[in-house]
Structures are given as structure tokens and as C-alpha cells.
Design a protein around this motif. Structure first.
Motif, PDB file in Angstrom:
ATOM      1  N   TYR A  82       0.848  -1.180   0.000  1.00  0.00           N
ATOM      2  CA  TYR A  82       0.000   0.000   0.000  1.00  0.00           C
ATOM      3  C   TYR A  82       0.889   1.238   0.000  1.00  0.00           C
ATOM      4  N   ASN A  83       0.321   2.378  -0.376  1.00  0.00           N
ATOM      5  CA  ASN A  83       1.119   3.597  -0.374  1.00  0.00           C
ATOM      6  C   ASN A  83       1.438   4.023   1.050  1.00  0.00           C
ATOM      7  N   VAL A  84       2.429   4.886   1.194  1.00  0.00           N
ATOM      8  CA  VAL A  84       2.997   5.214   2.502  1.00  0.00           C
ATOM      9  C   VAL A  84       2.007   5.945   3.414  1.00  0.00           C
ATOM     10  N   LEU A  85       1.005   6.623   2.850  1.00  0.00           N
ATOM     11  CA  LEU A  85       0.057   7.347   3.684  1.00  0.00           C
ATOM     12  C   LEU A  85      -0.774   6.403   4.559  1.00  0.00           C
ATOM     13  N   VAL A  86      -0.940   5.171   4.114  1.00  0.00           N
ATOM     14  CA  VAL A  86      -1.643   4.184   4.938  1.00  0.00           C
ATOM     15  C   VAL A  86      -0.839   3.918   6.211  1.00  0.00           C
ATOM     16  N   THR A  87       0.463   3.726   6.066  1.00  0.00           N
ATOM     17  CA  THR A  87       1.333   3.510   7.220  1.00  0.00           C
ATOM     18  C   THR A  87       1.332   4.716   8.144  1.00  0.00           C
ATOM     19  N   LEU A  88       1.376   5.912   7.557  1.00  0.00           N
ATOM     20  CA  LEU A  88       1.401   7.132   8.370  1.00  0.00           C
ATOM     21  C   LEU A  88       0.087   7.326   9.130  1.00  0.00           C
ATOM     22  N   ALA A  89      -1.042   6.985   8.513  1.00  0.00           N
ATOM     23  CA  ALA A  89      -2.335   7.123   9.194  1.00  0.00           C
ATOM     24  C   ALA A  89      -2.410   6.196  10.406  1.00  0.00           C
ATOM     25  N   LEU A  90      -1.968   4.959  10.242  1.00  0.00           N
ATOM     26  CA  LEU A  90      -1.943   4.030  11.374  1.00  0.00           C
ATOM     27  C   LEU A  90      -0.949   4.508  12.432  1.00  0.00           C
ATOM     28  N   GLY A  91       0.196   5.024  11.976  1.00  0.00           N
ATOM     29  CA  GLY A  91       1.193   5.537  12.902  1.00  0.00           C
ATOM     30  C   GLY A  91       0.686   6.719  13.704  1.00  0.00           C
ATOM     31  N   LEU A  92      -0.147   7.545  13.090  1.00  0.00           N
ATOM     32  CA  LEU A  92      -0.738   8.677  13.801  1.00  0.00           C
ATOM     33  C   LEU A  92      -1.620   8.193  14.948  1.00  0.00           C
ATOM     34  N   LEU A  93      -2.424   7.171  14.708  1.00  0.00           N
ATOM     35  CA  LEU A  93      -3.304   6.644  15.749  1.00  0.00           C
ATOM     36  C   LEU A  93      -2.500   6.090  16.925  1.00  0.00           C
ATOM     37  N   VAL A  94      -1.417   5.398  16.630  1.00  0.00           N
ATOM     38  CA  VAL A  94      -0.578   4.851  17.705  1.00  0.00           C
ATOM     39  C   VAL A  94       0.077   5.985  18.491  1.00  0.00           C
ATOM     40  N   ALA A  95       0.564   7.005  17.776  1.00  0.00           N
ATOM     41  CA  ALA A  95       1.189   8.145  18.449  1.00  0.00           C
ATOM     42  C   ALA A  95       0.192   8.889  19.327  1.00  0.00           C
ATOM     43  N   TRP A  96      -1.052   8.989  18.883  1.00  0.00           N
ATOM     44  CA  TRP A  96      -2.085   9.612  19.719  1.00  0.00           C
ATOM     45  C   TRP A  96      -2.248   8.850  21.030  1.00  0.00           C
ATOM     46  N   GLY A  97      -2.193   7.526  20.979  1.00  0.00           N
ATOM     47  CA  GLY A  97      -2.299   6.742  22.195  1.00  0.00           C
ATOM     48  C   GLY A  97      -1.186   7.063  23.175  1.00  0.00           C
ATOM     49  N   ALA A  98       0.043   7.210  22.663  1.00  0.00           N
ATOM     50  CA  ALA A  98       1.187   7.539  23.524  1.00  0.00           C
ATOM     51  C   ALA A  98       1.104   8.958  24.059  1.00  0.00           C
ATOM     52  N   GLN A  99       0.527   9.882  23.282  1.00  0.00           N
ATOM     53  CA  GLN A  99       0.458  11.288  23.690  1.00  0.00           C
ATOM     54  C   GLN A  99      -0.677  11.546  24.671  1.00  0.00           C
ATOM     55  N   HIS A 100      -1.855  10.998  24.411  1.00  0.00           N
ATOM     56  CA  HIS A 100      -3.044  11.378  25.168  1.00  0.00           C
ATOM     57  C   HIS A 100      -3.378  10.418  26.317  1.00  0.00           C
ATOM     58  N   LYS A 101      -3.096   9.125  26.114  1.00  0.00           N
ATOM     59  CA  LYS A 101      -3.281   8.121  27.181  1.00  0.00           C
ATOM     60  C   LYS A 101      -4.710   8.100  27.739  1.00  0.00           C
ATOM     61  N   THR A 102      -5.680   8.448  26.942  1.00  0.00           N
ATOM     62  CA  THR A 102      -7.079   8.315  27.342  1.00  0.00           C
ATOM     63  C   THR A 102      -7.583   6.965  26.848  1.00  0.00           C
ATOM     64  N   LEU A 103      -8.723   6.553  27.371  1.00  0.00           N
ATOM     65  CA  LEU A 103      -9.290   5.272  26.947  1.00  0.00           C
ATOM     66  C   LEU A 103      -9.532   5.276  25.439  1.00  0.00           C
ATOM     67  N   GLU A 104     -10.099   6.373  24.936  1.00  0.00           N
ATOM     68  CA  GLU A 104     -10.412   6.448  23.500  1.00  0.00           C
ATOM     69  C   GLU A 104      -9.143   6.371  22.645  1.00  0.00           C
ATOM     70  N   SER A 105      -8.109   7.115  23.059  1.00  0.00           N
ATOM     71  CA  SER A 105      -6.876   7.123  22.264  1.00  0.00           C
ATOM     72  C   SER A 105      -6.181   5.772  22.315  1.00  0.00           C
ATOM     73  N   LEU A 106      -6.253   5.093  23.470  1.00  0.00           N
ATOM     74  CA  LEU A 106      -5.620   3.778  23.589  1.00  0.00           C
ATOM     75  C   LEU A 106      -6.376   2.724  22.788  1.00  0.00           C
ATOM     76  N   VAL A 107      -7.699   2.850  22.711  1.00  0.00           N
ATOM     77  CA  VAL A 107      -8.483   1.926  21.877  1.00  0.00           C
ATOM     78  C   VAL A 107      -8.124   2.121  20.406  1.00  0.00           C
ATOM     79  N   LEU A 108      -8.027   3.391  19.976  1.00  0.00           N
ATOM     80  CA  LEU A 108      -7.632   3.671  18.595  1.00  0.00           C
ATOM     81  C   LEU A 108      -6.234   3.147  18.310  1.00  0.00           C
ATOM     82  N   ALA A 109      -5.319   3.359  19.256  1.00  0.00           N
ATOM     83  CA  ALA A 109      -3.947   2.881  19.078  1.00  0.00           C
ATOM     84  C   ALA A 109      -3.904   1.361  19.005  1.00  0.00           C
ATOM     85  N   GLY A 110      -4.672   0.703  19.878  1.00  0.00           N
ATOM     86  CA  GLY A 110      -4.710  -0.753  19.854  1.00  0.00           C
ATOM     87  C   GLY A 110      -5.265  -1.290  18.545  1.00  0.00           C
ATOM     88  N   GLY A 111      -6.318  -0.649  18.047  1.00  0.00           N
ATOM     89  CA  GLY A 111      -6.881  -1.057  16.761  1.00  0.00           C
ATOM     90  C   GLY A 111      -5.889  -0.881  15.628  1.00  0.00           C
TER      91      GLY A 111
END
Length: 242
Positions: A97-126
Motif C-alpha cells: 500500500y502507499n505510505v500514507l496508509v502507514t502514516l495514518a496508522l502511525g498517527l493513531l498509535v502516536a495519539w495513544g502515547a500522547q493522550h493516554k485516554t481510553l479512547e486514544s488507547l483503543v484507537l492505538a490498539g486497533g
């Protein structure tokens, strides 16, 4: 001066310019086989894109996940990942897949590390589950999705995490077969892995250093640049190979 202007960082814009330029240089080998050695300088592109993403995430208020700017950021990545996929598949032979797919998933994981809320951790886990399941067709694979978070940690605590993105950059490039070729002392593979290892350190140095000259800002036009440059290169290749 508004908040966005006050936070504008010349080093961050320089990082984005280098990412865009080295991406184009790397993709030129898809048109002119004689430029295949540009693959080495192209090892800067993905880490620099991940660093730009990590810098943006680091500037958001922890816990404040559902904002208009965050929604726009993710929406643009997903939208242009979808728009770019046809262009990318037409010009690439990698099967990824093109690199933007990897970056979009990477953004969700980074949000989990930054915000540490239940919602952000669920998104990061997904996102991590998706990255694991899509490891083979995903550009840079599962570990590529982790790179923005590693750079986010390096920005926060460089004394502990500065080498983590270095290791990940070597790992994600080694999966292309470079490691085996480097063990055989092939200069091209050794240079490519060295460039990959140095990329996050160079990017962080640019971010932490005061750039002594004005850098033109890289704004939302850069999203159009990705599918646009693929279409241009595809047109050039069809003309040359006709």
C-alpha cells in the motif's frame, strides 16, 4: 501573531521539504533505472515524514484528542491515502500500500502515547492490530507504524529514547533484503542502512537546532503533492517507455 504562526518552526518545515524532495528522488528509480542509487538518499524520506507527524502530535495538549485539528489531520491522511492508492499501484511493483496508509496508522498509535485516554488507547490498539495483520502489504510493515511513536518519545526524552527510532529505521529497511546484502559487504546496502540509521538523528538535530534562514512553509498542498508527483512520474514513464 496567532498561535499557529507562533508555533511555526523553520526546522519542522525544513524536515518536510527534505522528506518531499528525497521521496521524489527515491521514486525516480521507478522511471529511470539509471537512478536506482538514489534509493540510498531516499532512506531519509519516511523517517522525516514520521518525524513531522510526531512533532505535530507532541504539540497537542495531552488528553485533548477530539479536536477539529486532529480530526482534519486524520481525515486528510485517510482521504489522500485512498486517492493515492490507484496512482501508487500503477507505478509501483512492490505490491505494498502507499505510505500514507502507514502514516495514518502511525498517527493513531502516536495519539495513544500522547493522550493516554481510553479512547486514544483503543484507537492505538486497533491500529496496532491492523498493522500486525497487514504487515506484509503495509509499506515498512508493523515496525514502520511504530516509528512516529518512537520519534515522539525521542522528542520528549532523548536521553532514554533517541536510539529507539534508529533501531526501528534499520529494522524496517532490513526487511527489504538490505541486511543480507550488507553482511556480504555490498557497498550499496551498507550505505542504505547507514543512511536509514542516521535519518532520525539528522531529523531530530534539525528540529532542535535554530535554522538560520527562512524556510517556505509546507502547508496542506503537500497532501496533493503525493498523488500529483506519482501521476507526473507515471506520465513520464509511459512517455519514455512507449
Amino acid at each position: 501573531m496567532n498561535q499557529a504562526a507562533a508555533q511555526r518552526h523553520a526546522g519542522q518545515d525544513l524536515i518536510k521539504w527534505i522528506a518531499l524532495i528525497t521521496m521524489v528522488l527515491d521514486h525516480m528509480r521507478l522511471v529511470w533505472l539509471a537512478t536506482s542509487n538514489l534509493f540510498v538518499i531516499g532512506r531519509l524520506s519516511f523517517p522525516f515524514f514520521c518525524l513531522a507527524l510526531a512533532i505535530n502530535v507532541s504539540r497537542t495538549q495531552p488528553g485533548d484528542l477530539f479536536t477539529r485539528s486532529n480530526g482534519r489531520y486524520l481525515s486528510l491522511l485517510v482521504l489522500f491515502a485512498a486517492l493515492s492508492e490507484v496512482c501508487y499501484q500503477l507505478i509501483s511493483t512492490s505490491g505494498n500500500y502507499n505510505v500514507l496508509v502507514t502514516l495514518a496508522l502511525g498517527l493513531l498509535v502516536a495519539w495513544g502515547a500522547q493522550h493516554k485516554t481510553l479512547e486514544s488507547l483503543v484507537l492505538a490498539g486497533g491500529a496496532l492490530i491492523a498493522a500486525y495483520l497487514l504487515n506484509d502489504p503495509l509499506m515498512y510493515g508493523f515496525y514502520g507504524v511504530l516509528l512516529p511513536t518512537a520519534l515522539l518519545l525521542a522528542i520528549r526524552r532523548p536521553e532514554y529514547f533517541a536510539l529507539l527510532p534508529v533501531v526501528l529505521c534499520v529494522v524496517i529497511n532490513a526487511r527489504t533484503g538490505l541486511w543480507g546484502r550488507a553482511v556480504q559487504l555490498e557497498p550499496f546496502a551498507i550505505l542504505a542502512l547507514l543512511m536509514a540509521a542516521l535519518a532520525p538523528l539528522l531529523g531530530l538535530a534539525l528540529f532542535w537546532t535554530s535554522v538560520p534562514f527562512k524556510v517556505p512553509p509546507v502547508r496542506q498542498w503537500s497532501y496533493w503533492f503525493y498523488p500529483g508527483h506519482l501521476l507526473v512520474l507515471l506520465g513520464i514513464r509511459n512517455w519514455l517507455w512507449a
